[in-house]
Write a protein that holds these residues in place. Structure first.
Motif, PDB file in Angstrom:
ATOM      1  N   MET A   1     -25.022  -8.355   2.051  1.00 52.82           N
ATOM      2  CA  MET A   1     -24.819  -8.525   3.204  1.00 52.82           C
ATOM      3  C   MET A   1     -24.518  -9.428   4.408  1.00 52.82           C
ATOM      4  SD  MET A   1     -22.837  -7.086   4.753  1.00 52.82           S
ATOM      5  CE  MET A   1     -22.528  -6.563   6.858  1.00 52.82           C
ATOM      6  N   LYS A   2     -26.205  -9.771   3.901  1.00 50.39           N
ATOM      7  CA  LYS A   2     -26.981 -11.208   4.732  1.00 50.39           C
ATOM      8  C   LYS A   2     -26.172 -12.462   4.046  1.00 50.39           C
ATOM      9  CE  LYS A   2     -31.459  -9.890   6.363  1.00 50.39           C
ATOM     10  NZ  LYS A   2     -32.875 -10.516   6.071  1.00 50.39           N
ATOM     11  N   THR A   8     -19.569 -16.701   5.728  1.00 49.35           N
ATOM     12  CA  THR A   8     -18.734 -16.394   6.427  1.00 49.35           C
ATOM     13  C   THR A   8     -18.974 -17.442   7.573  1.00 49.35           C
ATOM     14  OG1 THR A   8     -18.498 -14.209   5.856  1.00 49.35           O
ATOM     15  CG2 THR A   8     -17.066 -15.076   8.064  1.00 49.35           C
ATOM     16  N   SER A   9     -20.368 -17.477   7.915  1.00 45.70           N
ATOM     17  CA  SER A   9     -20.947 -18.673   9.204  1.00 45.70           C
ATOM     18  C   SER A   9     -20.628 -20.028   8.861  1.00 45.70           C
ATOM     19  CB  SER A   9     -21.760 -18.018   9.515  1.00 45.70           C
ATOM     20  OG  SER A   9     -22.125 -16.699   9.813  1.00 45.70           O
ATOM     21  N   LEU A  15     -14.363 -25.074   9.299  1.00 44.39           N
ATOM     22  CA  LEU A  15     -13.725 -24.984   9.139  1.00 44.39           C
ATOM     23  C   LEU A  15     -13.039 -25.911  10.407  1.00 44.39           C
ATOM     24  CD1 LEU A  15     -11.714 -21.443   8.054  1.00 44.39           C
ATOM     25  CD2 LEU A  15     -11.457 -23.617   7.295  1.00 44.39           C
ATOM     26  N   ILE A  16     -13.954 -25.505  11.376  1.00 40.02           N
ATOM     27  CA  ILE A  16     -14.224 -25.722  12.636  1.00 40.02           C
ATOM     28  C   ILE A  16     -14.526 -27.386  12.704  1.00 40.02           C
ATOM     29  CG2 ILE A  16     -15.898 -25.766  14.360  1.00 40.02           C
ATOM     30  CD1 ILE A  16     -15.586 -22.642  14.270  1.00 40.02           C
TER      31      ILE A  16
END
Length: 103
Positions: A1-2, A8-9, A15-16
């Motif tokens: 999960m980590k 994802t982060s 993308l930003i």
């Protein structure tokens, strides 16, 4: 999960950064900000060649009238502006008005 959260982060940060690069630092982004800055130097009554010296070649020219002379020059504005920067020319090829569309 980590690992999923980290991945994802990382993708979100990339993308930003890409988004900001495109609207501010890419050639196209820089050109649009230059258009906005340079358009403030254009004054009513300037000749067409003076406008081109300051602004560069327009992104779009529109002609009107019987002889279809250039009557307005359109330049791309910065991201999130509501429309192009439009420099209108009168029949003697002098600036008659400047439209920013974000004022």
């Amino acid at each position: 999960m980590k690992k999923f959260v980290k991945l994802t982060s990382a993708v979100l940060v990339i993308l930003i950064l890409f988004f900001f690069y495109q609207i501010r630092w890419s050639y196209f982004g820089k050109k649009t900000w230059e258009n906005a800055k340079n358009s403030k130097m254009v004054k009513i009554g300037m000749k067409k060649n003076q406008v081109i010296e300051i602004m560069g070649i327009p992104d779009e020219k529109k002609g009107h009238g019987l002889n279809n002379l250039d009557s307005s020059y359109h330049y791309r504005p910065p991201f999130a502006s509501s429309g192009p920067i439009i420099i209108n020319l009168d029949s003697s090829s002098k600036v008659s008005s400047i439209q920013y569309n974000d004022d």
